[in-house]
Design an enzyme around this catalytic site. Structure first.
Site, PDB file in Angstrom:
ATOM      1  N   GLY A  11       0.826  -1.208   0.000  1.00 47.35           N
ATOM      2  CA  GLY A  11       0.000   0.000   0.000  1.00 47.35           C
ATOM      3  C   GLY A  11       0.855   1.250   0.000  1.00 47.35           C
ATOM      4  N   ASP A 127      -0.284   2.728   8.645  1.00 43.43           N
ATOM      5  CA  ASP A 127      -0.747   2.022   9.844  1.00 43.43           C
ATOM      6  C   ASP A 127       0.179   2.183  11.047  1.00 43.43           C
ATOM      7  OD1 ASP A 127      -2.911   1.137   8.415  1.00 43.43           O
ATOM      8  OD2 ASP A 127      -2.166  -0.904   8.128  1.00 43.43           O
ATOM      9  N   ARG A 252      -4.843   7.455   2.592  1.00 43.77           N
ATOM     10  CA  ARG A 252      -3.541   7.176   1.978  1.00 43.77           C
ATOM     11  C   ARG A 252      -3.039   8.315   1.100  1.00 43.77           C
ATOM     12  NH1 ARG A 252      -3.727   1.014  -0.211  1.00 43.77           N
ATOM     13  NH2 ARG A 252      -3.704  -0.058   1.800  1.00 43.77           N
TER      14      ARG A 252
END
EC number: 2.7.1.11
Length: 319
Positions: A11, A127, A252
């Site tokens: 990601g 995260d 994001r």
């Protein structure tokens, strides 16, 4: 070492471009050529590898995403895929590799190390769930994105006397939920690292209603469960008008904060230093504002931990 490669994997997170820029510029400063590997490990296997110059990383420090693109690659988890990747690295004369990403990306870097190829991992994930560093690249930007969103949601919550459940990213880690919930004064924060009792959550909301509180904010990390399910149960048991917002991939994106730009620059440059020093199979990080590095296998074996004192504080302040 005269030639190194750099890739981003998994990601994306804001600040990856700043890290790429630091890798390229620090390497060239030391007279080392840099090759960018596009589309992560998938591009490594297919040979989508191109030489980078100073101009390749001009005007990217402020941009979100990654100019090298990223992808998840199941093939690289196989021995055959790893051998293909190493063949491509040898074909291009690349002697060391910087991998920017999360734990899945580090697992790939570990495999390359086991095959005798020098790698250094740079933690890039919103995260903030990588052991061996206080912060990962992208966390601060995502945190500010979530805070801004909750600020706006609270405005409408107060206008309509509603309870809002806000689901944020964090599959196995509750850092985004905890930090944003504390920063926004959320009435309840639900994270994977701490047990939660729906009855206690309901009781807390009802106590607030009894003293005249008209609205509430509940922040839920996605790894705990569906925000929709939380919202439905709260509405049914309290009678409060409840809305659910899943923030999703907006977390994001966006231009990285100053903190993430500086962090990415420091970590990216340090990764090059480590390769040139002959270090292999390590990850870089920052602890107590000092640059550190750890064995990549150790990092992957350790379990992410959260600041439970901060979690207890959030509960004490949300009485």
């Amino acid at each position: 070492m005269k030639r190194i490669g750099v890739l981003t994997s998994g990601g994306d997170s804001p600040g990856m471009n700043a890290a790429i820029r630091a890798v390229v510029r620090k390497a060239i400063y030391h007279g080392v050529e840099v090759y960018g590997i596009y589309q992560g490990y998938a591009g490594l296997i297919s040979g989508d590898i191109r030489k980078m110059e100073l101009g390749s990383v001009g005007d990217i420090i402020h941009r979100g995403g990654t100019i090298l693109y990223t992808a998840r690659c199941e093939e690289f988890k196989t021995l055959e895929g790893q051998k293909k990747g190493i063949e491509q690295l040898k074909k291009f004369g690349i002697e060391g590799l910087v991998v920017i990403g999360g734990d899945g990306s580090f697992a790939g870097a570990q495999k390359l190390t086991e095959h005798g190829f020098p790698t250094v991992g740079v933690p890039g994930t919103i995260d903030n769930d990588i052991p061996g560093t206080d912060f990962t690249i992208g966390f601060d930007t995502a945190l500010n994105t979530v805070i801004d969103a909750i600020d706006k949601i609270r405005d409408t919550a107060t206008s309509h006397d509603r309870t809002y459940v806000i689901e944020v990213m964090g599959r196995n880690a509750g850092d985004l939920a905890l930090w944003s919930g504390l920063a926004d004064g959320a009435e309840t924060i639900v994270i994977p690292e701490a047990d939660h009792d729906i009855d206690q959550i309901i009781s807390r909301l009802q106590r607030g209603q009894e003293r005249g509180k008209k609205h509430s904010i509940i922040v839920v990390a996605e790894g705990v469960g569906s925000g929709m399910d939380f919202g439905r149960e709260i509405s049914e048991r309290t009678g409060a008008e409840t809305r659910v917002t899943v923030l999703g991939h907006i977390q994001r994106g966006g231009s990285p904060t100053g903190f993430d730009r500086v962090l990415a620059s420091r970590l990216g440059a340090k990764a090059v230093d480590l390769l040139l020093e002959g270090q292999a199979g390590v990850t870089v990080g920052i602890e107590n504002n000092k640059l550190v590095h750890h064995d990549i296998t150790e990092v992957l074996q350790r379990k992410h931990s959260i600041d439970l004192d901060m979690y207890r504080l959030s509960q004490e302040l949300s009485i």
